[in-house]
Design an enzyme around this catalytic site. Structure first.
Site, PDB file in Angstrom:
ATOM      1  N   GLU A 148     -10.200   2.440   8.952  1.00 38.05           N
ATOM      2  CA  GLU A 148     -10.535   2.118   7.879  1.00 38.05           C
ATOM      3  C   GLU A 148     -11.528   2.871   7.139  1.00 38.05           C
ATOM      4  O   GLU A 148     -11.883   3.330   6.079  1.00 38.05           O
ATOM      5  CB  GLU A 148     -10.967   0.708   7.821  1.00 38.05           C
ATOM      6  CG  GLU A 148     -10.056  -0.417   8.112  1.00 38.05           C
ATOM      7  CD  GLU A 148      -9.127  -0.718   6.908  1.00 38.05           C
ATOM      8  OE1 GLU A 148      -9.517  -0.142   5.893  1.00 38.05           O
ATOM      9  OE2 GLU A 148      -8.121  -1.600   7.055  1.00 38.05           O
TER      10      GLU A 148
ATOM     11  N   TYR B  12       4.951  -1.341   7.551  1.00 36.82           N
ATOM     12  CA  TYR B  12       3.620  -1.517   7.853  1.00 36.82           C
ATOM     13  C   TYR B  12       3.220  -3.009   7.581  1.00 36.82           C
ATOM     14  O   TYR B  12       2.740  -3.867   8.348  1.00 36.82           O
ATOM     15  CB  TYR B  12       2.513  -0.699   7.279  1.00 36.82           C
ATOM     16  CG  TYR B  12       0.879  -1.080   7.555  1.00 36.82           C
ATOM     17  CD1 TYR B  12       0.539  -1.273   8.869  1.00 36.82           C
ATOM     18  CD2 TYR B  12       0.310  -1.421   6.347  1.00 36.82           C
ATOM     19  CE1 TYR B  12      -0.886  -1.302   8.957  1.00 36.82           C
ATOM     20  CE2 TYR B  12      -1.081  -1.895   6.444  1.00 36.82           C
ATOM     21  CZ  TYR B  12      -1.559  -1.606   7.913  1.00 36.82           C
ATOM     22  OH  TYR B  12      -3.055  -1.867   7.764  1.00 36.82           O
TER      23      TYR B  12
ATOM     24  N   TRP C  15      -3.954   4.335   1.672  1.00 33.85           N
ATOM     25  CA  TRP C  15      -3.775   3.865   3.147  1.00 33.85           C
ATOM     26  C   TRP C  15      -2.428   4.540   3.573  1.00 33.85           C
ATOM     27  O   TRP C  15      -2.332   4.912   4.651  1.00 33.85           O
ATOM     28  CB  TRP C  15      -3.587   2.477   3.128  1.00 33.85           C
ATOM     29  CG  TRP C  15      -3.324   1.553   4.578  1.00 33.85           C
ATOM     30  CD1 TRP C  15      -2.184   1.228   5.040  1.00 33.85           C
ATOM     31  CD2 TRP C  15      -4.312   1.915   5.446  1.00 33.85           C
ATOM     32  NE1 TRP C  15      -2.486   0.873   6.386  1.00 33.85           N
ATOM     33  CE2 TRP C  15      -3.715   1.460   6.720  1.00 33.85           C
ATOM     34  CE3 TRP C  15      -5.653   2.466   5.722  1.00 33.85           C
ATOM     35  CZ2 TRP C  15      -4.148   1.211   7.831  1.00 33.85           C
ATOM     36  CZ3 TRP C  15      -6.171   2.273   6.848  1.00 33.85           C
ATOM     37  CH2 TRP C  15      -5.529   1.770   8.067  1.00 33.85           C
TER      38      TRP C  15
END
Length: 213
Positions: free
Chosen positions: A65, A43, A73
């Site tokens: 988010e 990522y 995350w």
């Protein structure tokens, strides 16, 4: 930094700059949060901080988010394929039509984050995104908050968690009906989509977005 992308809350003391940047076996410098987990490394190397300038892409990032708030995350990334499936590829027009039966369907799907408030916010934000087209659209609206300068951090301690621009963006979005768009969440969004560059100095990704010299 307060955002889970960067391993917020990790203490920075003497020697923090070198401790926060890890040189991998490939000789490339990455922040600690992207140095060990394969999914997070991929990522970081290919997505984080690269410009997102299409409505669907920005709506997806905005939504994820919001779901990430209070979570790691990495958790969101692992669930992203399921999120995309159940939220119609994050097509704002499709999500804007979701009703209570869709909410119940989503709450019953263990593959995603089953938080009613965040699910309802995502649906409401889709409707707000559609309405925002009358003002030029979500992309121009968010990118208009790009600052004149970007940070140049050498350690986590030097990365802010908010900025005047993220505060202004948060207020502007809330005024137009968006939810789960607080200043910290919006700063994390701005980092993720290239509006600011908070790659650590020495990282192989620093300055690669094409947005900042």
């Amino acid at each position: 930094m307060a955002d889970a992308h960067t391993g917020a809350g990790l203490a920075a003391g003497p020697g923090a700059a070198s401790a926060d940047l890890v040189i991998g076996p490939d000789g490339l410098g990455r922040p600690r949060w992207a140095a060990s987990d394969e999914l997070m490394r991929a990522y970081y190397d290919t997505e984080w901080g690269m410009p997102v300038r299409d409505e669907t892409g920005l709506f997806e990032r905005l939504s994820l988010e919001a779901f990430q708030s209070g979570l790691s995350w990495a958790t969101i990334l692992r669930k992203r394929p399921a999120f995309r499936e159940v939220f119609a590829g994050f097509d704002p027009d499709a999500v804007a039509t979701f009703d209570e039966s869709d909410v119940e369907r989503l709450l019953g799907d263990a593959r995603i984050i089953r938080n009613r408030a965040k699910i309802l916010a995502t649906i409401g934000n889709a409707r707000a995104t559609v309405e925002l087209r009358a003002e030029g659209g979500l992309v121009d609206f968010i990118w208009s908050h790009r600052p004149a300068q970007t940070p140049a951090p050498t350690s986590y301690a030097e990365i802010p968690t908010t900025s005047p621009e993220s505060i202004a963006l948060s207020k502007a979005l809330k005024k137009r009906g968006f939810r789960f768009v607080g200043p910290t969440t919006m700063f994390a969004l701005m980092e993720a989509v290239g509006i600011v560059d908070t790659h650590l100095v020495g990282s192989h990704r620093r300055g690669t977005s094409g947005v900042w010299a």
